[in-house]
Design a protein around this motif. Structure first.
Motif, PDB file in Angstrom:
ATOM      1  N   GLN A   1       0.832  -1.195   0.000  1.00 38.93           N
ATOM      2  CA  GLN A   1       0.000   0.000   0.000  1.00 38.93           C
ATOM      3  C   GLN A   1       0.881   1.266   0.000  1.00 38.93           C
ATOM      4  O   GLN A   1       0.786   2.143   0.857  1.00 38.93           O
ATOM      5  N   THR A   2       1.750   1.335  -1.011  1.00 36.31           N
ATOM      6  CA  THR A   2       2.626   2.492  -1.194  1.00 36.31           C
ATOM      7  C   THR A   2       2.588   2.925  -2.657  1.00 36.31           C
ATOM      8  O   THR A   2       2.228   2.133  -3.544  1.00 36.31           O
ATOM      9  N   ILE A   3       2.976   4.168  -2.899  1.00 41.64           N
ATOM     10  CA  ILE A   3       3.083   4.697  -4.257  1.00 41.64           C
ATOM     11  C   ILE A   3       4.449   5.350  -4.407  1.00 41.64           C
ATOM     12  O   ILE A   3       4.894   6.081  -3.510  1.00 41.64           O
ATOM     13  N   THR A   4       5.111   5.100  -5.525  1.00 40.24           N
ATOM     14  CA  THR A   4       6.354   5.783  -5.864  1.00 40.24           C
ATOM     15  C   THR A   4       6.198   6.389  -7.257  1.00 40.24           C
ATOM     16  O   THR A   4       5.814   5.698  -8.203  1.00 40.24           O
ATOM     17  N   VAL A   5       6.473   7.691  -7.347  1.00 40.67           N
ATOM     18  CA  VAL A   5       6.382   8.396  -8.622  1.00 40.67           C
ATOM     19  C   VAL A   5       7.767   8.955  -8.947  1.00 40.67           C
ATOM     20  O   VAL A   5       8.338   9.714  -8.159  1.00 40.67           O
ATOM     21  N   THR A   6       8.304   8.566 -10.102  1.00 41.62           N
ATOM     22  CA  THR A   6       9.646   8.987 -10.512  1.00 41.62           C
ATOM     23  C   THR A   6       9.577   9.632 -11.884  1.00 41.62           C
ATOM     24  O   THR A   6       8.855   9.156 -12.768  1.00 41.62           O
ATOM     25  N   ASP A   7      10.329  10.732 -12.059  1.00 41.96           N
ATOM     26  CA  ASP A   7      10.386  11.363 -13.382  1.00 41.96           C
ATOM     27  C   ASP A   7      11.813  11.806 -13.671  1.00 41.96           C
ATOM     28  O   ASP A   7      12.627  11.992 -12.758  1.00 41.96           O
ATOM     29  N   ASN A   8      12.115  11.988 -14.950  1.00 40.51           N
ATOM     30  CA  ASN A   8      13.443  12.433 -15.394  1.00 40.51           C
ATOM     31  C   ASN A   8      13.364  13.836 -15.984  1.00 40.51           C
ATOM     32  O   ASN A   8      14.108  14.188 -16.902  1.00 40.51           O
ATOM     33  N   ALA A   9      12.452  14.667 -15.449  1.00 33.98           N
ATOM     34  CA  ALA A   9      12.152  15.960 -16.066  1.00 33.98           C
ATOM     35  C   ALA A   9      13.258  16.989 -15.891  1.00 33.98           C
ATOM     36  O   ALA A   9      13.272  18.008 -16.581  1.00 33.98           O
ATOM     37  N   GLY A  10      14.189  16.770 -14.973  1.00 35.00           N
ATOM     38  CA  GLY A  10      15.270  17.745 -14.795  1.00 35.00           C
ATOM     39  C   GLY A  10      15.687  17.942 -13.354  1.00 35.00           C
ATOM     40  O   GLY A  10      16.796  18.383 -13.066  1.00 35.00           O
ATOM     41  N   GLY A  11      14.778  17.616 -12.431  1.00 35.00           N
ATOM     42  CA  GLY A  11      15.116  17.780 -11.021  1.00 35.00           C
ATOM     43  C   GLY A  11      14.942  19.213 -10.545  1.00 35.00           C
ATOM     44  O   GLY A  11      14.787  20.152 -11.335  1.00 35.00           O
ATOM     45  N   VAL A  12      14.988  19.392  -9.220  1.00 32.73           N
ATOM     46  CA  VAL A  12      14.790  20.704  -8.594  1.00 32.73           C
ATOM     47  C   VAL A  12      16.109  21.165  -7.977  1.00 32.73           C
ATOM     48  O   VAL A  12      16.773  20.404  -7.265  1.00 32.73           O
ATOM     49  N   LYS A  13      16.448  22.420  -8.235  1.00 40.62           N
ATOM     50  CA  LYS A  13      17.672  22.969  -7.658  1.00 40.62           C
ATOM     51  C   LYS A  13      17.564  23.037  -6.128  1.00 40.62           C
ATOM     52  O   LYS A  13      16.476  23.174  -5.584  1.00 40.62           O
ATOM     53  N   ARG A  14      18.722  22.994  -5.467  1.00 42.84           N
ATOM     54  CA  ARG A  14      18.753  23.067  -4.002  1.00 42.84           C
ATOM     55  C   ARG A  14      18.052  24.311  -3.496  1.00 42.84           C
ATOM     56  O   ARG A  14      17.280  24.264  -2.531  1.00 42.84           O
ATOM     57  N   ASP A  15      18.272  25.439  -4.154  1.00 48.29           N
ATOM     58  CA  ASP A  15      17.682  26.694  -3.680  1.00 48.29           C
ATOM     59  C   ASP A  15      16.186  26.792  -3.974  1.00 48.29           C
ATOM     60  O   ASP A  15      15.513  27.699  -3.485  1.00 48.29           O
TER      61      ASP A  15
ATOM     62  N   THR B   1      13.476  13.301 -10.131  1.00 50.15           N
ATOM     63  CA  THR B   1      12.734  13.517  -8.890  1.00 50.15           C
ATOM     64  C   THR B   1      11.988  12.230  -8.572  1.00 50.15           C
ATOM     65  O   THR B   1      11.346  11.640  -9.460  1.00 50.15           O
ATOM     66  N   LYS B   2      12.083  11.786  -7.321  1.00 49.56           N
ATOM     67  CA  LYS B   2      11.389  10.577  -6.893  1.00 49.56           C
ATOM     68  C   LYS B   2      10.584  10.904  -5.644  1.00 49.56           C
ATOM     69  O   LYS B   2      11.103  11.484  -4.689  1.00 49.56           O
ATOM     70  N   ILE B   3       9.317  10.533  -5.653  1.00 48.82           N
ATOM     71  CA  ILE B   3       8.425  10.804  -4.526  1.00 48.82           C
ATOM     72  C   ILE B   3       7.919   9.469  -3.995  1.00 48.82           C
ATOM     73  O   ILE B   3       7.317   8.679  -4.742  1.00 48.82           O
ATOM     74  N   GLU B   4       8.179   9.212  -2.717  1.00 52.03           N
ATOM     75  CA  GLU B   4       7.719   7.984  -2.073  1.00 52.03           C
ATOM     76  C   GLU B   4       6.581   8.331  -1.113  1.00 52.03           C
ATOM     77  O   GLU B   4       6.726   9.203  -0.250  1.00 52.03           O
ATOM     78  N   LEU B   5       5.457   7.654  -1.297  1.00 49.89           N
ATOM     79  CA  LEU B   5       4.259   7.924  -0.497  1.00 49.89           C
ATOM     80  C   LEU B   5       3.895   6.682   0.299  1.00 49.89           C
ATOM     81  O   LEU B   5       3.578   5.632  -0.270  1.00 49.89           O
ATOM     82  N   ASN B   6       3.961   6.796   1.627  1.00 50.95           N
ATOM     83  CA  ASN B   6       3.598   5.702   2.531  1.00 50.95           C
ATOM     84  C   ASN B   6       2.402   6.145   3.380  1.00 50.95           C
ATOM     85  O   ASN B   6       2.055   7.324   3.409  1.00 50.95           O
ATOM     86  N   LYS B   7       1.802   5.208   4.075  1.00 48.93           N
ATOM     87  CA  LYS B   7       0.622   5.516   4.901  1.00 48.93           C
ATOM     88  C   LYS B   7      -0.403   6.310   4.093  1.00 48.93           C
ATOM     89  O   LYS B   7      -0.745   7.449   4.398  1.00 48.93           O
ATOM     90  N   LEU B   8      -0.873   5.666   3.055  1.00 49.42           N
ATOM     91  CA  LEU B   8      -1.786   6.338   2.120  1.00 49.42           C
ATOM     92  C   LEU B   8      -3.117   6.668   2.791  1.00 49.42           C
ATOM     93  O   LEU B   8      -3.543   6.008   3.733  1.00 49.42           O
ATOM     94  N   ARG B   9      -3.764   7.686   2.248  1.00 48.00           N
ATOM     95  CA  ARG B   9      -5.079   8.076   2.758  1.00 48.00           C
ATOM     96  C   ARG B   9      -6.206   7.326   2.038  1.00 48.00           C
ATOM     97  O   ARG B   9      -7.385   7.609   2.266  1.00 48.00           O
ATOM     98  N   PHE B  10      -5.870   6.411   1.164  1.00 45.62           N
ATOM     99  CA  PHE B  10      -6.856   5.606   0.454  1.00 45.62           C
ATOM    100  C   PHE B  10      -6.263   4.220   0.250  1.00 45.62           C
ATOM    101  O   PHE B  10      -5.075   3.992   0.514  1.00 45.62           O
ATOM    102  N   VAL B  11      -7.069   3.265  -0.198  1.00 45.83           N
ATOM    103  CA  VAL B  11      -6.619   1.892  -0.401  1.00 45.83           C
ATOM    104  C   VAL B  11      -6.427   1.647  -1.898  1.00 45.83           C
ATOM    105  O   VAL B  11      -7.320   1.938  -2.707  1.00 45.83           O
ATOM    106  N   ILE B  12      -5.263   1.137  -2.261  1.00 46.04           N
ATOM    107  CA  ILE B  12      -4.999   0.780  -3.651  1.00 46.04           C
ATOM    108  C   ILE B  12      -5.706  -0.534  -3.973  1.00 46.04           C
ATOM    109  O   ILE B  12      -5.535  -1.536  -3.277  1.00 46.04           O
ATOM    110  N   THR B  13      -6.512  -0.538  -5.012  1.00 45.16           N
ATOM    111  CA  THR B  13      -7.199  -1.744  -5.486  1.00 45.16           C
ATOM    112  C   THR B  13      -6.987  -1.874  -6.990  1.00 45.16           C
ATOM    113  O   THR B  13      -6.515  -0.947  -7.655  1.00 45.16           O
TER     114      THR B  13
END
Length: 527
Positions: free
Chosen positions: A61-75, A155-167
Motif C-alpha cells: 500500500q505504497t506509491i512511488t512516482v519517478t520522473d526524469n524531467a530535470g530535477g529541482v535545484k537546491r535553492d 525527482t522521486k516521490i515515495e508515499l507511505n501511509k496512504l489516505r486511500f486503499v490501492i485496489t
C-alpha cells in the motif's frame, strides 16, 4: 481620512493542508505530480522525452512516482512544500500557475512523504513530510538532507501511509484518467507514462462524422484576454459516429494540451432550455473540443485543474459565441436523430472544415458558419399520433393499440438481445386486446356479461367470434393468426425459450397492423 491603528498577521496556517486533502481525489493528485514534472521540464529547457514511472504497490500500500524531467535545484526545494510559492514564469505555457502542485498532491495522497530530487548532475536532496509536522502549528521549518545520489535530472516521490486503499479498480481508473488527461502529450510522444511498468496509451476523441454539408468545423483565432495579451483559441465542433446518451458527448476542455474536463453538459456551456436544451439522447452525437494555449493565468480551469471555471474572463470572452455553436450542432443532432445510421454514422471519413476567425467575431458575434439546418423530421410517435388523432377522439379504445404499436417500434430499435421476444409478446397482447375491444365497442353486436366472460376466457373463442365478422373467407390469414398465437403460448409457457426471428416479427407486425386498420381505422404506416 485614515489613521494607523494596528497590524494584522495574515500569515497562512497549516490548516490549509487539511483543506487540500478534502479537495483532491487520487487521480487529480497524481495528475498534479505529472503536471509538476512537465512544468520542470519546460522550465529547464529539457529536450528529451519525459518519462514518468508510477508504481502502485497493492501489497505494501505504497506509491512511488519517478520522473526524469530535470530535477529541482537546491535553492528551489521550498517550492515543493511551501503553499503559494511557484517557480513558473508568467509567460511560460505551463500548467502549474497555482504554485501548489507537488505540495498539495502529496499531502492529499499520503501521511508519510519522502521527496528526493537531483537537479541535472548535482547533489541529491531529500525532504520528508508527515502528519506530525502538518499538525505542528508552531513552525513552518522543514529540514532538507543531502543523500545518496539518484539518477541525474530525477525527482522521486515515495508515499507511505496512504489516505486511500490501492485496489485493482483504483489502478484501472487511474490509467484511464491519465490516458485521457495527457492524451495529446502521449500521442506526440513527448512524454511516456508507465503504471506498474506498463506504458499507457492515449485516449483521443476524434471519431468525427462527415455528413454532407454538415461536417465538423474547426474555428481558430487569437483571442485578446488582456492589454497586449492573447491566447490561441481552437474549437472543433461536429457530430460523431456513435451515440452514447450516458457519456461521450458534450464539451471537452484542453488547456495547454492537457485535458481539464470532458463530457461537460452544464448550463454554462449552453445545455439549458432556450439554447442547446437539457442533456438528452437526441443530442448525444454532438461533441465540442475547446483548446486554449497561453499563459497559465489565462487558462479557465479551476484550482485543481479538474473543471471549467465559468467566471474566468477568458471563457467569458467567447462564451456567448460558443454557446451558439453548441446550440446549432445540438439542434443538428436532434434533427437527424430519426435515422442516425444513414444520416450521420455512415459518413466516417472526410476533412474538418477550417474557419479562421477575427477576435471581434468571437467576442461580439453569434455566427456558426453552418448552412441552414435540415428540417426536423417528426418522430414516429408524433407522426402516428397526429395521423390517428381523429380516430382516437371518436374511438378512445383505439388509443391503447395505437400507443402499444409505437412502443413496439421503440423496442425494436434498441440494442437488446431479447428485443424480438419483447416485441413479439407486445404484438400478441395488442392483437388480443384489439379483438376484445372491437367485439365490445365496434362490432355492432350486443353480448351479455355471461357470454363475454365465457368467450374471453378462451382465446380461440375470441378468434372464432372475430372471424365471423371480418376476413371470414381469408383462411390463410387466420391460419397465421393461430400459428402466432401458438408460438406465443410456446414462448410463455414452455421451459425452453422459443426463438423469434426477424421474419416472424415482420410478418406478425404486418398482420396486427392489418387488423388495426380494418377494426378501428388506425394507420400505423411510417409515411
Amino acid at each position: 481620512m485614515k489613521i494607523t491603528d494596528n497590524t494584522i498577521d495574515a500569515s497562512p496556517t497549516k490548516r490549509i493542508y487539511w483543506s487540500i486533502i478534502a479537495d483532491y481525489s487520487t487521480n487529480t493528485a497524481i495528475s498534479e505530480l505529472i503536471d509538476n514534472a512537465l512544468d520542470i521540464h519546460t522550465k529547464v529547457g529539457g529536450t528529451q522525452k519525459v518519462i514518468i514511472n508510477i508504481d502502485m504497490d497493492q501489497e505494501q500500500q505504497t506509491i512511488t512516482v519517478t520522473d526524469n524531467a530535470g530535477g529541482v535545484k537546491r535553492d528551489d526545494l521550498s517550492l515543493l512544500v511551501s503553499p503559494g510559492q511557484s517557480g513558473n514564469d508568467s509567460d511560460e505555457h505551463t500548467i502549474g500557475i497555482f504554485g501548489v502542485g507537488t505540495k498539495r498532491a502529496v499531502v492529499a495522497l499520503s501521511m508519510d512523504i519522502k521527496i528526493f530530487s537531483r537537479y541535472q548532475n548535482q547533489s541529491t536532496y531529500l525532504i520528508e513530510i508527515d502528519d506530525t509536522w502538518i499538525s505542528d502549528t508552531s513552525t513552518w521549518i522543514l529540514q532538507s538532507y543531502q543523500v545518496d545520489a539518484i539518477p541525474d535530472s530525477t525527482t522521486k516521490i515515495e508515499l507511505n501511509k496512504l489516505r486511500f486503499v490501492i485496489t485493482d479498480e483504483s489502478i484501472d481508473q487511474l490509467i484511464y484518467h491519465l490516458s485521457c488527461t495527457y492524451a495529446n502529450f502521449l500521442a506526440a510522444k513527448t512524454i511516456e507514462i508507465n503504471v506498474n511498468s506498463i506504458p499507457i496509451g492515449p485516449i483521443l476523441y476524434g471519431n468525427w462524422a462527415y455528413p454532407p454539408e454538415f461536417g465538423p468545423r474547426e474555428y481558430k483565432t487569437l483571442l485578446q484576454v488582456d492589454t497586449g495579451k492573447t491566447v490561441e483559441l481552437k474549437i472543433t465542433a461536429g457530430l460523431v459516429t456513435s451515440s452514447n446518451p450516458t457519456g461521450e458527448y458534450g464539451v471537452y476542455l484542453y488547456c495547454n494540451n492537457r485535458l481539464i474536463v470532458k463530457e461537460l453538459k452544464s448550463f454554462d456551456v449552453g445545455y439549458v432550455a432556450g439554447l442547446a436544451g437539457k442533456p438528452h439522447p437526441q443530442i448525444s452525437t454532438a461533441r465540442f473540443m475547446i483548446s486554449i494555449t497561453g499563459e497559465p493565468k489565462y487558462m479557465p480551469w479551476n484550482s485543481s485543474k479538474s473543471d471549467l471555471n465559468p467566471k474566468h474572463r477568458t471563457f467569458q470572452a467567447f462564451q456567448q459565441w460558443f454557446t451558439n455553436i453548441v446550440t446549432e450542432f445540438s439542434s443538428l443532432s436532434r434533427r437527424l436523430s430519426g435515422d442516425w445510421d444513414n444520416n450521420v454514422f455512415k459518413y466516417s471519413s472526410g476533412t474538418i472544415k477550417q474557419v479562421a476567425l477575427q477576435n471581434t467575431e468571437v467576442t461580439s458575434m453569434r455566427r456558426s458558419y453552418l448552412p441552414p439546418l435540415p428540417k426536423q423530421k417528426k418522430s414516429y410517435s408524433d407522426n402516428i399520433k397526429q395521423k390517428n388523432n381523429a380516430v382516437i377522439n371518436s374511438k378512445p379504445w383505439a388509443l391503447g393499440p395505437c400507443e402499444t404499436s409505437i412502443a413496439i417500434e421503440w423496442v425494436l430499435k434498441q440494442k437488446l438481445d431479447q428485443k424480438n421476444r419483447i416485441a413479439f409478446i407486445l404484438l400478441d397482447s395488442t392483437l388480443e386486446i384489439a379483438f376484445k375491444d372491437y367485439l365490445v365497442n365496434d362490432s355492432g353486436k350486443q353480448y351479455s356479461d355471461t357470454t363475454i366472460k365465457t368467450m374471453f376466457g378462451n382465446r380461440t373463442n375470441v378468434h372464432n367470434e372475430v372471424k365471423t365478422l371480418v376476413f371470414q373467407s381469408n383462411t390463410i390469414l387466420w391460419q397465421k393468426v393461430d400459428y402466432y398465437y401458438k408460438l406465443r403460448c410456446k414462448l410463455v409457457h414452455e421451459r425452453v425459450t422459443a426463438g423469434i426471428s426477424d421474419t416472424d416479427i415482420s410478418n406478425f407486425k404486418a398482420i396486427v397492423q392489418l387488423f388495426l386498420i380494418n377494426l378501428f381505422g388506425l394507420d400505423l404506416t411510417e409515411n
